[in-house]
Design a protein around this motif. Sequence first.
Motif, mmCIF file in Angstrom:
data_model
loop_
_atom_site.group_PDB
_atom_site.id
_atom_site.type_symbol
_atom_site.label_atom_id
_atom_site.label_comp_id
_atom_site.label_asym_id
_atom_site.label_seq_id
_atom_site.Cartn_x
_atom_site.Cartn_y
_atom_site.Cartn_z
ATOM 1 N N ALA A 93 -55.127 -9.400 17.798
ATOM 2 C CA ALA A 93 -56.048 -9.495 18.930
ATOM 3 C C ALA A 93 -57.408 -8.890 18.568
ATOM 4 C CB ALA A 93 -55.459 -8.789 20.147
ATOM 5 N N ARG A 94 -57.384 -7.819 17.781
ATOM 6 C CA ARG A 94 -58.619 -7.123 17.423
ATOM 7 C C ARG A 94 -59.394 -7.836 16.318
ATOM 8 N NH1 ARG A 94 -58.880 -0.707 16.331
ATOM 9 N NH2 ARG A 94 -57.879 -0.819 18.359
ATOM 10 N N TYR A 95 -58.697 -8.270 15.273
ATOM 11 C CA TYR A 95 -59.377 -8.814 14.098
ATOM 12 C C TYR A 95 -59.133 -10.299 13.855
ATOM 13 C CZ TYR A 95 -59.836 -3.866 12.937
ATOM 14 O OH TYR A 95 -60.126 -2.524 12.971
ATOM 15 N N GLY A 96 -58.203 -10.907 14.603
ATOM 16 C CA GLY A 96 -57.884 -12.316 14.393
ATOM 17 C C GLY A 96 -59.055 -13.219 14.729
ATOM 18 N N GLN A 97 -59.098 -14.360 14.075
ATOM 19 C CA GLN A 97 -60.218 -15.268 14.271
ATOM 20 C C GLN A 97 -59.976 -16.257 15.411
ATOM 21 O OE1 GLN A 97 -60.670 -16.972 10.427
ATOM 22 N NE2 GLN A 97 -61.624 -15.164 9.571
ATOM 23 N N ALA A 98 -58.733 -16.603 15.673
ATOM 24 C CA ALA A 98 -58.422 -17.582 16.713
ATOM 25 C C ALA A 98 -57.737 -16.873 17.877
ATOM 26 C CB ALA A 98 -57.503 -18.656 16.146
ATOM 27 N N GLU A 155 -58.283 1.233 9.659
ATOM 28 C CA GLU A 155 -59.261 1.587 10.689
ATOM 29 C C GLU A 155 -58.633 2.091 11.992
ATOM 30 O OE1 GLU A 155 -61.908 -1.722 11.236
ATOM 31 O OE2 GLU A 155 -62.635 -1.624 9.186
ATOM 32 N N ALA A 156 -57.621 1.414 12.480
ATOM 33 C CA ALA A 156 -57.066 1.772 13.782
ATOM 34 C C ALA A 156 -55.979 2.839 13.695
ATOM 35 C CB ALA A 156 -56.502 0.529 14.476
ATOM 36 N N LEU A 157 -55.190 2.799 12.635
ATOM 37 C CA LEU A 157 -54.117 3.776 12.506
ATOM 38 C C LEU A 157 -54.498 4.932 11.591
ATOM 39 C CD1 LEU A 157 -51.048 1.385 12.106
ATOM 40 C CD2 LEU A 157 -51.976 2.392 14.194
ATOM 41 N N GLY A 158 -55.468 4.664 10.698
ATOM 42 C CA GLY A 158 -55.886 5.592 9.673
ATOM 43 C C GLY A 158 -56.125 6.964 10.110
ATOM 44 N N HIS A 182 -47.649 5.504 8.561
ATOM 45 C CA HIS A 182 -47.724 4.779 9.822
ATOM 46 C C HIS A 182 -46.597 3.758 9.908
ATOM 47 C CE1 HIS A 182 -51.620 6.610 10.412
ATOM 48 N NE2 HIS A 182 -52.020 6.116 9.253
ATOM 49 N N THR A 183 -46.430 3.190 11.091
ATOM 50 C CA THR A 183 -45.417 2.167 11.309
ATOM 51 C C THR A 183 -46.054 0.956 11.972
ATOM 52 O OG1 THR A 183 -43.755 3.868 11.639
ATOM 53 C CG2 THR A 183 -43.213 1.680 12.422
ATOM 54 N N LEU A 184 -45.713 -0.216 11.484
ATOM 55 C CA LEU A 184 -46.116 -1.452 12.149
ATOM 56 C C LEU A 184 -44.912 -1.990 12.903
ATOM 57 C CD1 LEU A 184 -48.221 -3.429 9.517
ATOM 58 C CD2 LEU A 184 -49.035 -2.115 11.447
ATOM 59 N N ASN A 185 -45.155 -2.497 14.096
ATOM 60 C CA ASN A 185 -44.115 -3.163 14.873
ATOM 61 C C ASN A 185 -44.757 -4.355 15.569
ATOM 62 O OD1 ASN A 185 -45.391 -2.160 17.251
ATOM 63 N ND2 ASN A 185 -44.298 -0.230 17.013
ATOM 64 N N THR A 186 -44.015 -5.031 16.405
ATOM 65 C CA THR A 186 -44.581 -6.226 17.040
ATOM 66 C C THR A 186 -45.813 -5.901 17.885
ATOM 67 O OG1 THR A 186 -42.989 -6.010 18.849
ATOM 68 C CG2 THR A 186 -42.432 -7.527 17.086
ATOM 69 N N ILE A 187 -45.828 -4.746 18.505
ATOM 70 C CA ILE A 187 -46.979 -4.360 19.332
ATOM 71 C C ILE A 187 -48.213 -4.122 18.469
ATOM 72 C CG2 ILE A 187 -47.888 -2.579 20.891
ATOM 73 C CD1 ILE A 187 -44.938 -2.291 21.896
ATOM 74 N N THR A 188 -48.057 -3.395 17.368
ATOM 75 C CA THR A 188 -49.212 -3.102 16.512
ATOM 76 C C THR A 188 -49.700 -4.354 15.780
ATOM 77 O OG1 THR A 188 -47.746 -2.295 14.759
ATOM 78 C CG2 THR A 188 -48.724 -0.647 16.211
ATOM 79 N N TYR A 231 -52.965 -10.706 5.126
ATOM 80 C CA TYR A 231 -52.751 -9.346 4.652
ATOM 81 C C TYR A 231 -54.013 -8.499 4.795
ATOM 82 C CZ TYR A 231 -51.668 -5.377 1.695
ATOM 83 O OH TYR A 231 -51.489 -4.117 1.228
ATOM 84 N N PRO A 232 -55.201 -8.997 4.407
ATOM 85 C CA PRO A 232 -56.406 -8.180 4.583
ATOM 86 C C PRO A 232 -56.646 -7.782 6.042
ATOM 87 C CG PRO A 232 -56.873 -9.973 3.089
ATOM 88 C CD PRO A 232 -55.501 -10.233 3.670
ATOM 89 N N LEU A 233 -56.316 -8.659 6.979
ATOM 90 C CA LEU A 233 -56.479 -8.343 8.394
ATOM 91 C C LEU A 233 -55.588 -7.170 8.781
ATOM 92 C CD1 LEU A 233 -56.532 -10.857 11.300
ATOM 93 C CD2 LEU A 233 -54.862 -9.044 11.324
ATOM 94 N N LEU A 234 -54.310 -7.218 8.393
ATOM 95 C CA LEU A 234 -53.393 -6.135 8.739
ATOM 96 C C LEU A 234 -53.727 -4.852 7.996
ATOM 97 C CD1 LEU A 234 -50.060 -8.147 8.920
ATOM 98 C CD2 LEU A 234 -51.374 -7.206 10.822
ATOM 99 N N LYS A 235 -54.143 -4.965 6.757
ATOM 100 C CA LYS A 235 -54.544 -3.783 5.976
ATOM 101 C C LYS A 235 -55.739 -3.109 6.644
ATOM 102 C CE LYS A 235 -55.755 -2.464 1.269
ATOM 103 N NZ LYS A 235 -57.089 -1.918 1.459
ATOM 104 N N ARG A 236 -56.692 -3.900 7.090
ATOM 105 C CA ARG A 236 -57.870 -3.360 7.783
ATOM 106 C C ARG A 236 -57.458 -2.626 9.048
ATOM 107 N NH1 ARG A 236 -62.709 -6.959 10.432
ATOM 108 N NH2 ARG A 236 -63.848 -5.223 11.323
ATOM 109 N N TYR A 237 -56.516 -3.188 9.792
ATOM 110 C CA TYR A 237 -56.022 -2.548 11.004
ATOM 111 C C TYR A 237 -55.378 -1.196 10.680
ATOM 112 C CZ TYR A 237 -53.326 -1.634 15.195
ATOM 113 O OH TYR A 237 -52.783 -1.040 16.307
#
Length: 72
Positions: free
Chosen positions: A43-48, A69-72, A31-37, A60-66
């Motif tokens: 937005a999906r998992y952030g607390q604030a 779950e979302a790209l997986g 997969h690829t992460l960019n500014t949009i992802t 890191y755990p937040l992005l790893k989860r994304y």
Amino acid sequence: GWAVLSGTSMATPTAAGVIALAEEYARRRGHTLNTITVREALARYGQAKENQFGYGIISYPLLKRYVDEALG
């Protein structure tokens, strides 16, 4: 020793490092992460989600989860 510092001069390199680690994790899974992802992950998992903190506190755990779950 350790010191507590704040501000964008401290946050920027930390955020960049976290994103670099997550990007490598995503690449190893095809997969690829960019500014949009990254923004979507926050937005999906952030607390604030407000004007003061933007899309959320990055970790890191937040992005790893994304990636899992979302790209997986």
